[in-house]
Design a protein around this motif. Structure first.
Motif, PDB file in Angstrom:
ATOM      1  N   ALA A  34       0.873  -1.192   0.000  1.00 46.52           N
ATOM      2  CA  ALA A  34       0.000   0.000   0.000  1.00 46.52           C
ATOM      3  C   ALA A  34       0.903   1.233   0.000  1.00 46.52           C
ATOM      4  CB  ALA A  34      -0.925  -0.008   1.214  1.00 46.52           C
ATOM      5  N   THR A  35       0.277   2.382  -0.259  1.00 48.36           N
ATOM      6  CA  THR A  35       1.033   3.629  -0.357  1.00 48.36           C
ATOM      7  C   THR A  35       1.946   3.826   0.846  1.00 48.36           C
ATOM      8  OG1 THR A  35      -0.808   4.635  -1.555  1.00 48.36           O
ATOM      9  CG2 THR A  35       0.834   6.137  -0.606  1.00 48.36           C
ATOM     10  N   GLY A  36       3.200   4.151   0.587  1.00 47.68           N
ATOM     11  CA  GLY A  36       4.156   4.407   1.659  1.00 47.68           C
ATOM     12  C   GLY A  36       4.595   5.855   1.670  1.00 47.68           C
ATOM     13  N   LYS A  37       5.655   6.148   2.392  1.00 47.12           N
ATOM     14  CA  LYS A  37       6.160   7.521   2.505  1.00 47.12           C
ATOM     15  C   LYS A  37       6.733   7.981   1.170  1.00 47.12           C
ATOM     16  CE  LYS A  37       9.001   6.841   6.032  1.00 47.12           C
ATOM     17  NZ  LYS A  37       8.730   5.498   6.539  1.00 47.12           N
ATOM     18  N   PRO A  38       6.396   9.208   0.731  1.00 49.85           N
ATOM     19  CA  PRO A  38       7.008   9.755  -0.491  1.00 49.85           C
ATOM     20  C   PRO A  38       8.474  10.126  -0.230  1.00 49.85           C
ATOM     21  CG  PRO A  38       5.656  11.412   0.572  1.00 49.85           C
ATOM     22  CD  PRO A  38       5.427  10.138   1.329  1.00 49.85           C
ATOM     23  N   ASN A  39       9.171  10.453  -1.273  1.00 46.19           N
ATOM     24  CA  ASN A  39      10.607  10.736  -1.145  1.00 46.19           C
ATOM     25  C   ASN A  39      10.910  11.917  -0.232  1.00 46.19           C
ATOM     26  OD1 ASN A  39      11.264   8.615  -2.888  1.00 46.19           O
ATOM     27  ND2 ASN A  39      11.166   9.926  -4.705  1.00 46.19           N
ATOM     28  N   ASN A  40      10.013  12.908  -0.193  1.00 43.14           N
ATOM     29  CA  ASN A  40      10.275  14.089   0.627  1.00 43.14           C
ATOM     30  C   ASN A  40       9.622  14.021   1.997  1.00 43.14           C
ATOM     31  OD1 ASN A  40       7.626  14.345  -0.189  1.00 43.14           O
ATOM     32  ND2 ASN A  40       7.754  16.527  -0.670  1.00 43.14           N
ATOM     33  N   HIS A  41       9.255  12.829   2.439  1.00 40.03           N
ATOM     34  CA  HIS A  41       8.608  12.669   3.741  1.00 40.03           C
ATOM     35  C   HIS A  41       9.584  12.977   4.872  1.00 40.03           C
ATOM     36  CE1 HIS A  41       6.517  10.731   7.119  1.00 40.03           C
ATOM     37  NE2 HIS A  41       5.427  10.743   6.364  1.00 40.03           N
ATOM     38  N   VAL A  42       9.043  13.510   5.966  1.00 49.98           N
ATOM     39  CA  VAL A  42       9.851  13.757   7.159  1.00 49.98           C
ATOM     40  C   VAL A  42      10.470  12.438   7.625  1.00 49.98           C
ATOM     41  CG1 VAL A  42       9.742  14.437   9.593  1.00 49.98           C
ATOM     42  CG2 VAL A  42       8.418  15.690   7.889  1.00 49.98           C
ATOM     43  N   PRO A  43      11.768  12.391   7.857  1.00 49.08           N
ATOM     44  CA  PRO A  43      12.398  11.150   8.329  1.00 49.08           C
ATOM     45  C   PRO A  43      11.813  10.725   9.676  1.00 49.08           C
ATOM     46  CG  PRO A  43      14.053  12.743   7.619  1.00 49.08           C
ATOM     47  CD  PRO A  43      12.745  13.478   7.673  1.00 49.08           C
ATOM     48  N   THR A  44      11.299   9.528   9.748  1.00 51.01           N
ATOM     49  CA  THR A  44      10.722   9.042  11.002  1.00 51.01           C
ATOM     50  C   THR A  44      10.592   7.529  10.966  1.00 51.01           C
ATOM     51  OG1 THR A  44       8.802   9.166  12.484  1.00 51.01           O
ATOM     52  CG2 THR A  44       8.366   9.327  10.127  1.00 51.01           C
ATOM     53  N   THR A  45      10.647   6.933  12.135  1.00 56.94           N
ATOM     54  CA  THR A  45      10.370   5.500  12.268  1.00 56.94           C
ATOM     55  C   THR A  45       9.016   5.281  12.939  1.00 56.94           C
ATOM     56  OG1 THR A  45      11.556   5.466  14.388  1.00 56.94           O
ATOM     57  CG2 THR A  45      12.822   4.907  12.412  1.00 56.94           C
ATOM     58  N   ALA A  46       8.298   6.374  13.220  1.00 53.55           N
ATOM     59  CA  ALA A  46       6.984   6.269  13.844  1.00 53.55           C
ATOM     60  C   ALA A  46       5.976   5.679  12.870  1.00 53.55           C
ATOM     61  CB  ALA A  46       6.518   7.644  14.317  1.00 53.55           C
ATOM     62  N   GLU A  47       4.976   5.013  13.390  1.00 54.84           N
ATOM     63  CA  GLU A  47       3.928   4.450  12.546  1.00 54.84           C
ATOM     64  C   GLU A  47       3.065   5.582  11.973  1.00 54.84           C
ATOM     65  OE1 GLU A  47       3.472   1.709  11.300  1.00 54.84           O
ATOM     66  OE2 GLU A  47       4.613   0.279  12.493  1.00 54.84           O
ATOM     67  N   CYS A  48       2.452   5.313  10.823  1.00 56.98           N
ATOM     68  CA  CYS A  48       1.694   6.325  10.075  1.00 56.98           C
ATOM     69  C   CYS A  48       0.633   7.013  10.936  1.00 56.98           C
ATOM     70  CB  CYS A  48       1.008   5.693   8.866  1.00 56.98           C
ATOM     71  SG  CYS A  48       2.095   4.684   7.832  1.00 56.98           S
ATOM     72  N   ASN A  49      -0.096   6.214  11.752  1.00 56.16           N
ATOM     73  CA  ASN A  49      -1.217   6.780  12.503  1.00 56.16           C
ATOM     74  C   ASN A  49      -0.764   7.680  13.643  1.00 56.16           C
ATOM     75  OD1 ASN A  49      -0.220   4.719  14.040  1.00 56.16           O
ATOM     76  ND2 ASN A  49      -2.217   3.869  14.621  1.00 56.16           N
ATOM     77  N   THR A  50       0.535   7.808  13.863  1.00 55.38           N
ATOM     78  CA  THR A  50       1.018   8.771  14.849  1.00 55.38           C
ATOM     79  C   THR A  50       0.716  10.188  14.390  1.00 55.38           C
ATOM     80  OG1 THR A  50       2.821   7.274  15.456  1.00 55.38           O
ATOM     81  CG2 THR A  50       3.071   9.572  16.109  1.00 55.38           C
ATOM     82  N   CYS A  51       0.726  10.384  13.062  1.00 53.89           N
ATOM     83  CA  CYS A  51       0.488  11.721  12.503  1.00 53.89           C
ATOM     84  C   CYS A  51      -0.745  11.784  11.605  1.00 53.89           C
ATOM     85  CB  CYS A  51       1.708  12.189  11.699  1.00 53.89           C
ATOM     86  SG  CYS A  51       3.262  12.235  12.631  1.00 53.89           S
ATOM     87  N   HIS A  52      -1.046  10.690  10.895  1.00 58.69           N
ATOM     88  CA  HIS A  52      -2.128  10.687   9.900  1.00 58.69           C
ATOM     89  C   HIS A  52      -3.370   9.990  10.434  1.00 58.69           C
ATOM     90  CE1 HIS A  52       0.716  11.878   6.697  1.00 58.69           C
ATOM     91  NE2 HIS A  52       1.563  11.029   7.243  1.00 58.69           N
ATOM     92  N   SER A  53      -4.519  10.323   9.804  1.00 57.58           N
ATOM     93  CA  SER A  53      -5.739   9.591  10.108  1.00 57.58           C
ATOM     94  C   SER A  53      -5.751   8.307   9.280  1.00 57.58           C
ATOM     95  CB  SER A  53      -6.969  10.440   9.766  1.00 57.58           C
ATOM     96  OG  SER A  53      -7.182  10.467   8.355  1.00 57.58           O
ATOM     97  N   THR A  54      -6.756   7.487   9.462  1.00 51.89           N
ATOM     98  CA  THR A  54      -6.826   6.210   8.737  1.00 51.89           C
ATOM     99  C   THR A  54      -7.569   6.330   7.414  1.00 51.89           C
ATOM    100  OG1 THR A  54      -8.823   5.613   9.962  1.00 51.89           O
ATOM    101  CG2 THR A  54      -6.712   4.835  10.834  1.00 51.89           C
ATOM    102  N   ILE A  55      -8.064   7.552   7.081  1.00 45.91           N
ATOM    103  CA  ILE A  55      -8.783   7.693   5.815  1.00 45.91           C
ATOM    104  C   ILE A  55      -8.152   8.717   4.888  1.00 45.91           C
ATOM    105  CG2 ILE A  55     -10.995   6.896   6.736  1.00 45.91           C
ATOM    106  CD1 ILE A  55     -11.837   9.833   6.994  1.00 45.91           C
ATOM    107  N   THR A  56      -7.239   9.520   5.384  1.00 47.22           N
ATOM    108  CA  THR A  56      -6.589  10.512   4.525  1.00 47.22           C
ATOM    109  C   THR A  56      -5.203  10.837   5.054  1.00 47.22           C
ATOM    110  OG1 THR A  56      -6.747  12.766   3.631  1.00 47.22           O
ATOM    111  CG2 THR A  56      -7.665  12.408   5.810  1.00 47.22           C
TER     112      THR A  56
END
Length: 216
Positions: A34-56
């Motif tokens: 499934a869609t992952g971090k783009p090339n210019n994403h903030v460097p992080t090892t945190a899971e996606c839902n730490t910052c993003h919602s589950t629908i957008t």
């Protein structure tokens, strides 16, 4: 089953029910499954839902409490929002002036240099001293630094013919020079009756009328 995410007429518009997902987001959101971090994403090892919602992905809120290191490691204008055009040139990290982790506004700069003259006038703006975007302000009369005349030479230098700092009312009228009044906060600039400068003929006493606080 397919119908858990897709409609029965089209594959597009699929919505994954994340409530049934176990494990970390990156198990799927790895750029392959499934869609992952783009090339210019903030460097992080945190899971996606730490910052993003589950629908957008949009509207992400970074939890800065999990961030280590300097702010500008991410806030460099590429990975995350950096300094805009016209920002003062500085090597200091963002949080030196920007105290909030959610907004840039409300920045407070504390002058740490021993050469800073203090908040001696409420009407002084940043650009009063920092005439360029340089981090260090230039003395307009560096030969007089660190005294007041280093910036204010032109306001009481006799060569400018300004009479706000009169030494004698004359005739003849004599003006104080910048050399005599270079330290405004610790200087005596009495007005004398004549050019004999006789202490017995002082017409007006002016003992250190300026202070670092800016009052008379």
């Amino acid at each position: 089953d397919c119908s858990g995410c897709h409609s029965t007429t089209t594959w597009s518009g699929a919505r994954v029910d994340h409530s049934n997902i176990t494990g970390g987001c990156s198990g799927c959101h790895n750029g392959k499954t499934a869609t992952g971090k783009p090339n210019n994403h903030v460097p992080t090892t945190a899971e996606c839902n730490t910052c993003h919602s589950t629908i957008t992905w949009s509207g992400a809120k970074v939890d800065h409490s999990i961030i280590t290191g300097r702010c500008d490691a991410c806030h460099n204008g590429t990975t995350a929002t950096g300094k805009p055009n016209g920002h003062p040139v500085t090597t200091s990290d963002c949080n030196v002036c920007h105290m909030s982790t959610t907004v840039w506004t409300g920045a407070v700069f504390t002058h740490a240099s021993a050469n800073y003259p203090g908040n001696h006038n409420n009407n002084v703006t940043c650009t009063s001293c920092h005439v360029s975007s340089a981090e260090v302000a230039n003395w307009t009369a560096p030969q007089y630094k660190p005294f007041c005349a280093g910036c204010h030479k032109s306001t009481f230098d006799a060569t400018t013919q300004k009479q706000s700092h009169i030494k004698t009312e004359g005739p003849p009228i004599v003006l104080y020079s910048a050399d005599e009044l270079k330290d405004c906060a610790n200087v005596v600039c009495h007005i004398y009756a004549d050019i004999t400068f006789n202490p017995a003929k002082i017409k007006t006493l002016r003992n250190s009328r300026h202070t670092v606080g800016g009052t008379w």
